[in-house]
Motif scaffolding. Structure first.
Motif, mmCIF file in Angstrom:
data_model
loop_
_atom_site.group_PDB
_atom_site.id
_atom_site.type_symbol
_atom_site.label_atom_id
_atom_site.label_comp_id
_atom_site.label_asym_id
_atom_site.label_seq_id
_atom_site.Cartn_x
_atom_site.Cartn_y
_atom_site.Cartn_z
ATOM 1 N N GLY A 454 0.814 -1.214 0.000
ATOM 2 C CA GLY A 454 0.000 0.000 0.000
ATOM 3 C C GLY A 454 0.849 1.265 0.000
ATOM 4 N N PRO A 455 0.191 2.436 0.153
ATOM 5 C CA PRO A 455 0.904 3.712 0.022
ATOM 6 C C PRO A 455 2.050 3.889 1.024
ATOM 7 N N ARG A 456 2.023 3.136 2.150
ATOM 8 C CA ARG A 456 3.112 3.322 3.133
ATOM 9 C C ARG A 456 4.054 2.118 3.131
ATOM 10 N N ASN A 457 4.235 1.510 1.977
ATOM 11 C CA ASN A 457 5.167 0.362 1.915
ATOM 12 C C ASN A 457 6.610 0.875 1.959
ATOM 13 N N CYS A 458 7.571 -0.039 1.780
ATOM 14 C CA CYS A 458 8.982 0.362 1.830
ATOM 15 C C CYS A 458 9.286 1.299 0.662
ATOM 16 N N ILE A 459 9.664 2.508 0.996
ATOM 17 C CA ILE A 459 9.905 3.521 -0.044
ATOM 18 C C ILE A 459 11.127 3.142 -0.890
ATOM 19 N N ALA A 460 12.036 2.344 -0.300
ATOM 20 C CA ALA A 460 13.310 2.050 -0.958
ATOM 21 C C ALA A 460 13.358 0.627 -1.525
ATOM 22 N N MET A 461 12.180 0.056 -1.809
ATOM 23 C CA MET A 461 12.149 -1.339 -2.262
ATOM 24 C C MET A 461 13.082 -1.562 -3.472
ATOM 25 N N ARG A 462 12.980 -0.682 -4.464
ATOM 26 C CA ARG A 462 13.800 -0.865 -5.673
ATOM 27 C C ARG A 462 15.288 -0.792 -5.345
ATOM 28 N N PHE A 463 15.629 0.165 -4.478
ATOM 29 C CA PHE A 463 17.036 0.339 -4.132
ATOM 30 C C PHE A 463 17.542 -0.893 -3.360
ATOM 31 N N GLY A 464 16.758 -1.346 -2.376
ATOM 32 C CA GLY A 464 17.146 -2.517 -1.585
ATOM 33 C C GLY A 464 17.327 -3.735 -2.480
ATOM 34 N N LEU A 465 16.371 -3.916 -3.415
ATOM 35 C CA LEU A 465 16.474 -5.064 -4.329
ATOM 36 C C LEU A 465 17.705 -4.941 -5.215
ATOM 37 N N MET A 466 17.978 -3.705 -5.654
ATOM 38 C CA MET A 466 19.145 -3.529 -6.531
ATOM 39 C C MET A 466 20.430 -3.913 -5.780
#
Ligand code: HEM
Length: 513
Positions: A454-466
């Motif tokens: 939802g709107p308050r999920n991990c803001i840095a998901m893409r960065f963490g995955l990268m």
């Protein structure tokens, strides 16, 4: 003897007697009004103790994740909801993805906040995007979100690659002396260097220098990975006034250290106009844009203090999550050499096609994503997803009326291993995440949420995955991972809020010619 006791009572001042009686009656009334909260709505609570509530579980259970899994199972046993008292504060645990979908997505406007780690405005953490509430969070998230877009993350790819190359070189160097490497430590150093570089704009060189000051100070920020750290967090969250009296909500000296680092870097960059494409640059860029929203008090949202709070948040939210995931995925691949071989083949094909690992190649690699997803399903670093009720809410189809301030908990680890939603839930089967398998066997919404939802999920998901993808890919292209004798099973720290392997978790690293 008995006569002596009676005469003592007779001698007691009647006012003392009356006050004692009044205090007892008040306590009974207080406890009754507090502890009938859930039963009055038909929510079962199971056993709990007055004043302590369900916290005794933390004292008697072996570890935090067992208590999370037990909570999830209790939720199922009690018909989807388990009423908890954190001391006297009510928390509703739900085990049902349908309910969580309403809370996290459809009716998010009733649940915009997360229980704050501290309510003390003098504490730097209170300005963190993870902690701020209501409009302040909305404004901050709107400013920060573009910082984490794929375009911006791509700019940080070279910085991450540089650190991953150092990780691989160091692993191979150390493996030439003793191939059973403490990979928790190695991945910790990689993650530390990456955050130091991407969030603080400094070169930490933790592979070369033994415990640089940056690392020592960062370790103080991670004071939550011990039992005493966990108790402090519980007190700060549940009894904020008491926490203030005990002095455990105040900033420590590490905050001054990071304040100096950030202020110095901001000054240098503003004077020289120098840009590195890191988070600090992106936040300064956002600050300089004319349309920066302001808080209700007319203050710019991204003041130096707010920028500092976000940098410290990136450190605390991005360190254990990424380094633990790297350890877990490497361990699982060492345990499953056939899957490791398949993944290496996918990566070698990528390199053959493009001449090198590229951002797009890595981000699109299907089996790499499947292995990481399956790892995050079995070992989600954040074991629970929580929300605070911000507008009164009646859970559809139930008698449960949530009041402002009531807390909802969902055990990520429990639902991600729940046999109602996953076949062979405890097995490492990355194939279940391959696109054609997902098409044939869709994932139940909200039964897989390692980055929240939802709107308050991990803001840095893409960065963490990268970060995870780059470090893992570079390592697998140069080395084979095997289980180390005595380290065949993943052993986790018992009381860490973020799922973390114990120190000295070893994996054998053998170079590939
Ligand atoms: C594998 C890596 C990671 C995992 C599994 C992870 C997981 C999570 C989870 C579960 C949440 C709560 C989401 C919710 O409540 O719905 C969260 C929030 C957050 N994470 Fe991550 N995270 C990771 C990496 C990172 C990194 C690298 C950073 C920073 C550079 C970061 C920064 C944040 C922030 C700032 C929030 C709060 C967002 C908000 O409240 O608006 N995370 N993360």
């Amino acid at each position: 003897m008995g006569g002596e006791k009676n005469s003592k009572i007779e001698k007691m001042d009647p006012w003392v007697l009356l006050t004692t009686l009044l205090l007892v009656l008040l306590s009974v009334w207080y406890l009754k009004s507090r502890y009938t909260h859930w039963s009055s709505m038909g929510v079962r609570t199971g056993f709990f103790l007055p004043f302590i509530g369900h916290n005794f579980g933390v004292l008697f259970l072996k570890n935090l994740w067992t208590s999370m899994e037990m909570g999830h199972k209790k939720g199922i046993e009690f018909g989807g909801f388990f009423g908890i008292y954190q001391f006297t504060r009510p928390q509703l645990l739900t085990s049902e993805p349908d309910i969580m979908k309403l809370i996290l997505i459809k009716d998010f406007d009733h649940f915009t906040d997360r229980p704050a780690l501290t309510q003390d405005r003098d504490n730097i953490t209170s300005h963190s995007i993870g902690n701020v509430t209501g409009e302040e969070w909305k404004n901050l998230r709107a400013i920060m979100s573009p910082t984490f877009s794929s375009g911006k993350i791509k700019r940080m790819f070279p910085l991450v690659c540089q650190n991953a190359d150092t990780l691989v070189t160091s692993c191979l160097h150390q493996a030439s002396k003793n191939p059973a490497l403490d990979m928790k430590d190695m991945f910790g150093r990689f993650t530390m260097d990456t955050i130091a570089s991407c969030a603080f704009g400094i070169d930490c060189s933790s592979f070369i220098r033994e415990k640089p000051e940056f690392v020592q100070m960062a370790e103080r920020v991670f004071g939550t990975s011990s039992f005493s750290g966990l108790v402090k967090v519980i007190i700060r969250m549940s009894l904020p006034r008491f926490a203030r009296v005990l002095g455990i909500s105040r900033d420590g000296p590490e905050v001054d250290f990071f304040r100096n680092v950030v202020e110095e870097t901001i000054r240098t960059r503003e004077e020289s106009g120098q840009c590195r494409g890191d988070f600090l640059d992106l936040m300064l860029e956002a600050r300089h844009q004319n349309n920066t929203p302001t808080t209700g008090k007319g203050k710019t949202v991204l003041s130096n203090e707010v920028v500092l709070a976000q940098c410290i948040t990136f450190l605390s939210a991005g360190f254990d999550t990424v380094s633990s995931t790297l350890y877990f995925v490497s361990h699982l691949l060492a345990q499953h050499p056939d899957q490791q071989h398949r993944l290496r083949q996918e990566l070698q094909a990528l390199v053959q096609e493009e001449g090198q690992l590229t951002y797009q190649g890595i981000m699109d690699a299907k089996f790499l994503q499947a292995c990481i997803n399956e790892t995050l399903r079995l070992y989600p670093p954040a074991m629970a997803t929580t929300r605070l009720c911000t507008k009164p809410y009646q859970i559809p189809g139930t008698r449960i009326r949530l009041r402002v301030g009531d807390e909802v908990i969902y055990c990520t680890r429990g639902v991600q291993r729940d046999p109602r939603f996953w076949q062979n839930p405890d097995k490492f089967q990355p194939d279940r995440f391959l696109p054609h398998n997902i098409n044939n066997n869709p994932i139940t919404p909200c039964s897989f949420l390692p980055f929240g939802m939802g709107p308050r999920n991990c803001i840095a998901m893409r960065f963490g995955l990268m970060e995870v993808k780059v470090a893992l890919s570079k390592l697998l292209l140069k080395a084979e991972l095997k289980l180390s004798p005595g380290h065949e099973n993943i052993k986790m720290k018992n009381w860490s809020i973020i799922a973390t392997p114990v120190s000295e978790s070893r994996i054998v690293v053998t170079p590939i010619n």
